[in-house]
Design an enzyme around this catalytic site. Structure first.
Site, mmCIF file in Angstrom:
data_model
loop_
_atom_site.group_PDB
_atom_site.id
_atom_site.type_symbol
_atom_site.label_atom_id
_atom_site.label_comp_id
_atom_site.label_asym_id
_atom_site.label_seq_id
_atom_site.Cartn_x
_atom_site.Cartn_y
_atom_site.Cartn_z
ATOM 1 N N ASN A 198 33.389 51.132 47.150
ATOM 2 C CA ASN A 198 33.042 51.564 45.795
ATOM 3 C C ASN A 198 34.163 52.472 45.288
ATOM 4 O O ASN A 198 34.283 53.610 45.733
ATOM 5 C CB ASN A 198 31.694 52.316 45.839
ATOM 6 C CG ASN A 198 31.328 52.910 44.493
ATOM 7 O OD1 ASN A 198 31.960 52.616 43.467
ATOM 8 N ND2 ASN A 198 30.299 53.748 44.476
ATOM 9 N N TRP A 199 34.956 51.936 44.382
ATOM 10 C CA TRP A 199 36.123 52.701 43.901
ATOM 11 C C TRP A 199 35.733 53.763 42.878
ATOM 12 O O TRP A 199 36.576 54.547 42.448
ATOM 13 C CB TRP A 199 37.162 51.749 43.294
ATOM 14 C CG TRP A 199 37.735 50.751 44.263
ATOM 15 C CD1 TRP A 199 37.499 50.684 45.613
ATOM 16 C CD2 TRP A 199 38.641 49.687 43.964
ATOM 17 N NE1 TRP A 199 38.209 49.638 46.166
ATOM 18 C CE2 TRP A 199 38.924 49.005 45.173
ATOM 19 C CE3 TRP A 199 39.241 49.227 42.787
ATOM 20 C CZ2 TRP A 199 39.782 47.908 45.235
ATOM 21 C CZ3 TRP A 199 40.086 48.126 42.848
ATOM 22 C CH2 TRP A 199 40.359 47.481 44.062
ATOM 23 N N LYS A 200 34.470 53.755 42.463
ATOM 24 C CA LYS A 200 33.981 54.730 41.463
ATOM 25 C C LYS A 200 34.920 54.737 40.243
ATOM 26 O O LYS A 200 35.466 53.697 39.893
ATOM 27 C CB LYS A 200 33.794 56.112 42.106
ATOM 28 C CG LYS A 200 32.894 56.037 43.350
ATOM 29 C CD LYS A 200 32.432 57.371 43.850
ATOM 30 C CE LYS A 200 31.536 57.166 45.079
ATOM 31 N NZ LYS A 200 30.989 58.405 45.607
ATOM 32 N N HIS A 225 23.057 53.657 42.166
ATOM 33 C CA HIS A 225 23.893 54.623 42.889
ATOM 34 C C HIS A 225 23.427 56.041 42.531
ATOM 35 O O HIS A 225 23.047 56.300 41.387
ATOM 36 C CB HIS A 225 25.372 54.432 42.537
ATOM 37 C CG HIS A 225 26.258 55.217 43.449
ATOM 38 N ND1 HIS A 225 26.488 56.567 43.271
ATOM 39 C CD2 HIS A 225 26.930 54.867 44.571
ATOM 40 C CE1 HIS A 225 27.276 56.994 44.252
ATOM 41 N NE2 HIS A 225 27.557 55.980 45.054
ATOM 42 N N GLU A 258 24.953 58.636 41.861
ATOM 43 C CA GLU A 258 25.645 59.253 40.718
ATOM 44 C C GLU A 258 25.050 58.757 39.401
ATOM 45 O O GLU A 258 24.966 59.502 38.422
ATOM 46 C CB GLU A 258 27.153 58.965 40.819
ATOM 47 C CG GLU A 258 27.780 59.786 41.951
ATOM 48 C CD GLU A 258 28.974 59.150 42.628
ATOM 49 O OE1 GLU A 258 29.594 58.239 42.058
ATOM 50 O OE2 GLU A 258 29.286 59.579 43.761
ATOM 51 N N GLU A 285 22.369 55.838 51.198
ATOM 52 C CA GLU A 285 23.403 56.846 50.950
ATOM 53 C C GLU A 285 22.745 58.200 50.742
ATOM 54 O O GLU A 285 22.330 58.525 49.619
ATOM 55 C CB GLU A 285 24.210 56.477 49.702
ATOM 56 C CG GLU A 285 24.945 55.170 49.813
ATOM 57 C CD GLU A 285 26.163 55.138 48.889
ATOM 58 O OE1 GLU A 285 27.275 54.990 49.419
ATOM 59 O OE2 GLU A 285 26.011 55.280 47.673
ATOM 60 N N GLY A 297 30.775 62.196 49.438
ATOM 61 C CA GLY A 297 31.925 62.963 48.963
ATOM 62 C C GLY A 297 32.005 64.364 49.527
ATOM 63 O O GLY A 297 32.771 65.193 49.046
ATOM 64 N N SER A 345 30.627 59.535 53.123
ATOM 65 C CA SER A 345 31.756 60.074 53.894
ATOM 66 C C SER A 345 32.114 59.225 55.109
ATOM 67 O O SER A 345 32.505 59.754 56.152
ATOM 68 C CB SER A 345 31.475 61.524 54.320
ATOM 69 O OG SER A 345 31.336 62.349 53.175
ATOM 70 N N GLY A 361 33.151 55.123 49.811
ATOM 71 C CA GLY A 361 33.693 55.664 48.574
ATOM 72 C C GLY A 361 35.161 56.024 48.748
ATOM 73 O O GLY A 361 36.049 55.165 48.743
ATOM 74 N N GLY A 362 35.423 57.310 48.939
ATOM 75 C CA GLY A 362 36.794 57.816 48.979
ATOM 76 C C GLY A 362 37.740 57.031 49.883
ATOM 77 O O GLY A 362 38.872 56.719 49.499
HETATM 78 P P1 13P Z 1 32.170 58.736 49.928
HETATM 79 O O1 13P Z 1 32.499 57.708 50.974
HETATM 80 O O2 13P Z 1 33.356 59.203 49.148
HETATM 81 O O3 13P Z 1 31.338 59.847 50.492
HETATM 82 O O4 13P Z 1 31.230 57.995 48.835
HETATM 83 C C1 13P Z 1 30.137 57.283 49.267
HETATM 84 C C2 13P Z 1 29.589 56.541 48.110
HETATM 85 O O5 13P Z 1 28.997 57.115 47.216
HETATM 86 C C3 13P Z 1 29.795 55.080 48.076
HETATM 87 O O6 13P Z 1 29.016 54.488 47.085
#
Ligand code: 13P
Length: 254
Positions: free
Chosen positions: A9-11, A95, A97, A167, A173, A211, A232-233
């Site tokens: 997920n590149w957000k 998600h 967020e 998640e 994050g 993470s 994510g990251g």
């Molecule tokens: P991180 O891997 O940056 O913690 O993000 C997880 C995430 O929200 C993937 O959708």
């Protein structure tokens, strides 16, 4: 046996230049990993570029969200059939967020899930509790309600055709990963809840997200009910994402 799925997920990150650089590194890096599925979820404007760059690699492309309505007067939304039209096969729904920053409710998330299924998109339903909810002992109640809303509104068959990503909000994050045992306990609960709704629940892939890094991925993937990761990251760095893919491949063949 469920095929592992590693999703990135590149957000809201990137530019055309970084998308091209990342995809060219992934193109080279994923060849040889034939026993698992790789999915990338770029910001929507880059989806056509990513579909083109992923052509012939086996990498699937998904969206980070999907409209809950059919095409019409819904400014800012993207309809499921548009995603199909540009080559998307998957979409995240719910998600944390989206739930926290944009106030998406369980009901709206379920409507998005249903719209995706109507057009053959595989929804990746994100569920998870906040730190406060975990400390109050509400993890199963929160996650259970997030799943039940989809079963009730989108239907049990639709639910069984999706993917679930656990998640925990406190792990996203933050650099704090759930321990493999913490994650496995919730994954087992999710699988049991899915089974209450559908006999096909044993086929549903349940991913862990929060993470995930190459160094933490191996022990997560060793757990019985963890079928891959929503990253994510670390999915923005080709070496890290490919490292996580390699850990999944090792766990599969262990
Ligand atoms: P991180 O891997 O940056 O913690 O993000 C997880 C995430 O929200 C993937 O959708």
């Amino acid at each position: 046996m469920r095929r592992p799925l590693i999703a990135g997920n590149w957000k809201m990150h990137g530019s055309r230049a970084t998308v091209h650089a990342l995809m060219s590194a992934l193109r080279d890096g994923v060849s040889g990993f034939d026993a698992l599925d790789v999915l990338v979820l770029p910001p929507a404007v880059y989806i056509p570029d990513v579909v083109r760059l992923a052509d012939g690699t086996g990498i699937a492309t998904g969206a980070q969200n999907v409209g809950d309505q059919e095409q019409g007067a819904c400014t800012g939304e993207i309809a499921a059939d548009m995603l199909v039209d540009v080559g998307c096969t998957h979409a995240l729904v719910g998600h944390s967020e989206r739930r926290a920053l944009y106030h998406e409710t369980d009901a709206l998330v379920a409507a998005r899930f249903a719209a995706a299924r109507r057009h053959g998109i595989t929804p990746v339903l994100c569920v998870g509790e906040t730190l406060e909810q975990r400390e109050r002992g509400e993890t199963e109640a929160v996650v259970g309600a997030q799943i039940d809303a989809v079963a009730e509104q989108a239907g049990k068959e639709a639910l069984a055709a999706g993917v679930v990503a656990y998640e925990p909000v406190w792990a996203i994050g933050t650099g704090v990963t759930a321990t493999p045992e913490q994650a496995q306990a919730v994954h087992a609960f999710i699988r049991a809840r899915l089974a209450e709704h559908s006999g096909h629940a044993t086929d549903v892939r349940v991913l862990y997200g929060g993470s995930v890094k190459p160094r933490s991925a191996g022990e997560l993937f060793a757990m019985a009910d963890i079928d891959g990761a929503l990253v994510g990251g670390a999915s923005l760095k080709a070496d890290d994402f490919l490292g996580i893919i390699a850990r999944a491949d090792e766990a599969r063949s262990a």
